[in-house]
Enzyme design. Structure first.
Site, PDB file in Angstrom:
ATOM      1  N   SER A  41      25.457  19.706  38.281  1.00 14.49           N
ATOM      2  CA  SER A  41      25.665  20.516  37.082  1.00 14.49           C
ATOM      3  C   SER A  41      24.929  21.828  37.283  1.00 14.49           C
ATOM      4  O   SER A  41      24.171  21.974  38.238  1.00 14.49           O
ATOM      5  CB  SER A  41      25.126  19.794  35.852  1.00 14.49           C
ATOM      6  OG  SER A  41      25.354  20.543  34.674  1.00 14.49           O
ATOM      7  N   ARG A  86      32.199  19.503  41.410  1.00 19.47           N
ATOM      8  CA  ARG A  86      32.527  18.426  40.464  1.00 19.47           C
ATOM      9  C   ARG A  86      33.484  18.970  39.417  1.00 19.47           C
ATOM     10  O   ARG A  86      33.358  20.120  38.985  1.00 19.47           O
ATOM     11  CB  ARG A  86      31.248  17.920  39.788  1.00 19.47           C
ATOM     12  CG  ARG A  86      31.419  16.737  38.831  1.00 19.47           C
ATOM     13  CD  ARG A  86      31.738  15.469  39.591  1.00 19.47           C
ATOM     14  NE  ARG A  86      31.738  14.275  38.749  1.00 19.47           N
ATOM     15  CZ  ARG A  86      32.819  13.732  38.194  1.00 19.47           C
ATOM     16  NH1 ARG A  86      34.006  14.313  38.362  1.00 19.47           N
ATOM     17  NH2 ARG A  86      32.749  12.628  37.498  1.00 19.47           N
ATOM     18  N   THR A  96      25.302  17.943  28.685  1.00 18.53           N
ATOM     19  CA  THR A  96      24.264  16.923  28.857  1.00 18.53           C
ATOM     20  C   THR A  96      23.691  16.495  27.514  1.00 18.53           C
ATOM     21  O   THR A  96      23.485  15.302  27.265  1.00 18.53           O
ATOM     22  CB  THR A  96      23.144  17.442  29.777  1.00 18.53           C
ATOM     23  OG1 THR A  96      23.721  17.842  31.027  1.00 18.53           O
ATOM     24  CG2 THR A  96      22.112  16.365  30.050  1.00 18.53           C
ATOM     25  N   CYS A 156      41.218  21.160  46.872  1.00 15.21           N
ATOM     26  CA  CYS A 156      40.131  20.244  47.236  1.00 15.21           C
ATOM     27  C   CYS A 156      38.951  21.050  47.784  1.00 15.21           C
ATOM     28  O   CYS A 156      39.117  21.823  48.723  1.00 15.21           O
ATOM     29  CB  CYS A 156      40.596  19.237  48.277  1.00 15.21           C
ATOM     30  SG  CYS A 156      39.234  18.225  48.926  1.00 15.21           S
ATOM     31  N   CYS A 184      35.079  13.345  51.110  1.00 14.45           N
ATOM     32  CA  CYS A 184      35.233  13.426  49.651  1.00 14.45           C
ATOM     33  C   CYS A 184      33.882  13.505  48.931  1.00 14.45           C
ATOM     34  O   CYS A 184      33.011  12.667  49.148  1.00 14.45           O
ATOM     35  CB  CYS A 184      36.021  12.214  49.161  1.00 14.45           C
ATOM     36  SG  CYS A 184      36.214  12.146  47.372  1.00 14.45           S
ATOM     37  N   CYS A 208      34.725  14.701  43.391  1.00 19.89           N
ATOM     38  CA  CYS A 208      34.851  15.671  42.292  1.00 19.89           C
ATOM     39  C   CYS A 208      36.001  15.328  41.362  1.00 19.89           C
ATOM     40  O   CYS A 208      36.028  15.776  40.225  1.00 19.89           O
ATOM     41  CB  CYS A 208      35.004  17.081  42.844  1.00 19.89           C
ATOM     42  SG  CYS A 208      36.623  17.431  43.560  1.00 19.89           S
ATOM     43  N   CYS A 263      41.555  16.355  42.847  1.00 14.55           N
ATOM     44  CA  CYS A 263      42.885  16.009  43.367  1.00 14.55           C
ATOM     45  C   CYS A 263      43.653  15.134  42.388  1.00 14.55           C
ATOM     46  O   CYS A 263      44.856  15.327  42.166  1.00 14.55           O
ATOM     47  CB  CYS A 263      42.773  15.323  44.726  1.00 14.55           C
ATOM     48  SG  CYS A 263      41.733  13.839  44.749  1.00 14.55           S
TER      49      CYS A 263
END
Length: 597
Positions: A95, A344, A380, A541, A566, A569, A572
């Site tokens: 984040s 992310r 958050t 991606c 990978c 995130c 895709c």
């Protein structure tokens, strides 16, 4: 029997024996029809708990902590188990992050004495619009969502790790490295719990000698706190029709780097946000640059692109790299060193896109249903509050001796009712129109004008609610209708290539396992995505997972999935225009190894 492992080249595949089917995962090709699995013991051990929580982020850990606090206050014994797919708590957390401490103060009024890693109070807020060569400063008026007075710049992974320590000290059973792979149901249709992933399966889908079945975790209530676009939540939406009365979720992809910079350029507590270049006005997005005070001259910087973008040639990673060369950004980074990278997806749908949150035996909290305040770029505090409210509602049912439940799994509808009465709902309601207002002809600037007029004056009390245009994947235009985007080559000092970036994420997966990026139909990537959209998955991606490779015959291409790259995130699964990609969990512990991202 399984379909043949070597599809013919007429469907876009190489016809050599070295190239097997792309997807071999049991969620696509069930094991009960595969002769290689005959005689394999498929029994699972089961553990019983009062509450099982899926996901060790701010929401899941806040829920676990609050349950144990309530149990201690009332002198009750409650077994709370939390499973997390990352090898360590916080290792998959990414984040910005600027933290509003409101929920933390509620959970732990003594958080400072407990040593919570909030080291950098915000001292300065800056906002600007970028053109290719200039930065136009925009004043941040009191009361606007971008005001950060009283907030803290944090490394969220470190904060989550600290929450994990607090949870364990209270008696929560925390199990990192265990990915929840399957939702379990009672015969009455209520959620029974979850099963963790099996281990010891070869890349081709066959069992290894070391094969072990996952563990079943049963509970009276299962709390799903998987974060944005959770793969189990997707199944629950369908089973219980939870999205019947809400709009489709809308998303962004956030890319982030950590840098150490020249101490002379370091301004601890400074927050900078921009919109505009390098994106056009119809592509939602913007940047952040935060100066941390962690004992060294550290900055966190990143770029967010709304996944409702239209041009299939857009590459969010390369937009981020290009942005760093802006005359207002590059000087801060010159002479510095990049030390971390990650990405992310994040929810941008807001109030209109929140599904029904409760169902028999379970509930959704945090970024899983999408409680982020989009113009604030903060989720958050709302995620933590949802976890607190969920646990208070769950606990009251667990200790109610006169409770008459219609199902074996408890249906905690009070949680959703209480959330709608809380400051979380009031906050999300007040900003509900800001993100969808960016869909006018003025694009992002229309959204800024809307914010200035309606939000600043009316504080969200306008008597209408704007809609999103539809799911993000449906916004992509065919390649023939779009202009390819020319990106500059990375210089290796300020901007970088993709693979050296992924190396900084610490990402690792057991290579000999079925790809967890599954395709419902192996032929669609070439026949539709490549043919119509010029293979957008190789651009959206942020980890180089998808590659179109020329066939050995010299004609046509095939899709190669580099699943070990990978970073989890979920982009895709969200943006695939064919909705053919289904992200499922790999073996527990796989994925990025972020250190305080």
């Amino acid at each position: 029997m399984l379909p043949p492992l070597c599809p013919s080249s007429s469907r876009g595949y190489a016809s050599t024996t070295s190239v097997s089917r792309i997807t071999t995962h049991y969620t696509i090709y069930p094991r009960d029809k595969d002769k290689r699995w005959e005689g394999v013991n498929m029994e699972r051990f089961a553990e019983e708990a009062d509450v099982v929580i899926v996901g060790g982020g701010p929401a899941g850990l806040s829920a676990a902590i609050r349950l144990k606090q309530l149990a201690a206050e009332h002198g009750k014994e409650i077994r709370v188990c939390l499973v997390e797919k990352a090898a360590q708590i916080g290792a998959h957390t990414l984040s910005g992050a600027c933290l509003e401490p409101r929920s933390l103060e509620e959970l732990f009024p003594d958080w400072k004495e407990r040593g919570a890693p909030l080291h950098t109070p915000v001292t300065e807020d800056k906002f600007g619009i970028l053109t290719k060569k200039f930065r136009i400063p925009v004043p941040i008026l009191p009361g606007l969502p971008m005001v950060n007075h009283g907030n803290y710049i944090v490394r969220l992974g470190h904060f989550v790790s600290w929450l994990g320590e607090q949870a364990e000290a209270l008696g929560v059973e925390v199990y990192p490295g265990y990915a929840a792979a399957e939702v379990l149901f009672h015969e009455d249709g209520s959620v029974k719990g979850v099963a963790t992933n099996d281990v010891g399966i070869q890349k081709d889908g066959a069992p290894k000698a070391s094969f072990e079945r996952g563990l079943e975790l049963h509970a009276k209530v299962t709390v799903f706190a998987e974060g944005c676009h959770g793969h189990l939540a997707k199944q629950l939406y369908k089973k219980y029709n939870l999205r019947e009365k809400c709009q489709p979720q809308s998303y962004g992809i956030g890319l982030k780097e950590l840098w150490t910079i020249d101490e002379k350029k370091w301004k601890p507590g400074r927050i900078e946000h921009t919109v505009g270049w390098p994106l056009d006005r119809h592509t939602y997005g913007g940047s952040f640059l935060y100066h941390l005070n962690e004992g060294e001259p550290l900055v966190a910087l990143g770029f967010v692109v709304g996944l409702d973008y239209q041009n299939p040639y857009l590459n969010p990673f390369r937009e981020f790299q290009r942005w760093k060369h802006h005359p207002s950004v590059q000087p801060t980074l010159e002479g510095g060193k990049r030390i971390a990278y990650g990405a992310r997806a994040l929810n941008e749908g807001g109030l209109q896109s929140i599904p029904k949150l409760t169902f028999p035996g379970g509930l959704l909290i945090g970024c899983s249903p999408g409680l982020m305040n989009v113009p604030k770029i903060k989720g958050t505090h709302t995620a933590m509050k949802s976890g607190i409210l969920a646990s208070e509602a769950i606990f009251s049912q667990l200790i109610n001796e006169n409770l008459q439940s219609k199902t074996i799994g408890l249906d905690v509808q009070e949680y959703e009712e209480n959330l709608k009465k809380s400051w979380v709902w009031k906050e999300l309601y007040s900003v509900r129109n800001i993100r969808p207002s960016c869909h006018s002809v003025l694009g992002l600037y229309g959204g800024m004008i809307y914010t200035g007029i309606f939000y600043w004056i009316l504080r969200g009390l306008e008597p209408w609610t704007l809609k999103h245009p539809g799911p993000d994947f449906a916004q992509l235009k065919p390649a023939k209708d779009c202009t390819p985007i020319e990106y500059p080559k990375p210089d290796g000092k300020i901007s970088f290539d993709l693979l050296s970036s992924v190396a900084l994420s610490g990402t690792n997966h057991e290579h000999d396992q079925p790809a967890h990026l599954t395709l419902k139909d192996d032929s669609i990537p070439v026949n539709k995505n490549l043919a119509i959209f010029d293979g957008p998955e190789q651009r959206f991606c942020p980890a180089g997972v998808y590659e179109y490779i020329p066939l050995e015959t010299g004609e046509g291409s095939r899709l190669q999935i580099n699943a070990q790259n990978c970073v989890h995130c979920k982009t895709c699964d969200i943006k695939d225009p064919s909705q053919n990609i289904n992200w499922v969990v790999p073996e527990g512990g796989g994925g990025p190894a972020y250190n305080g991202m």
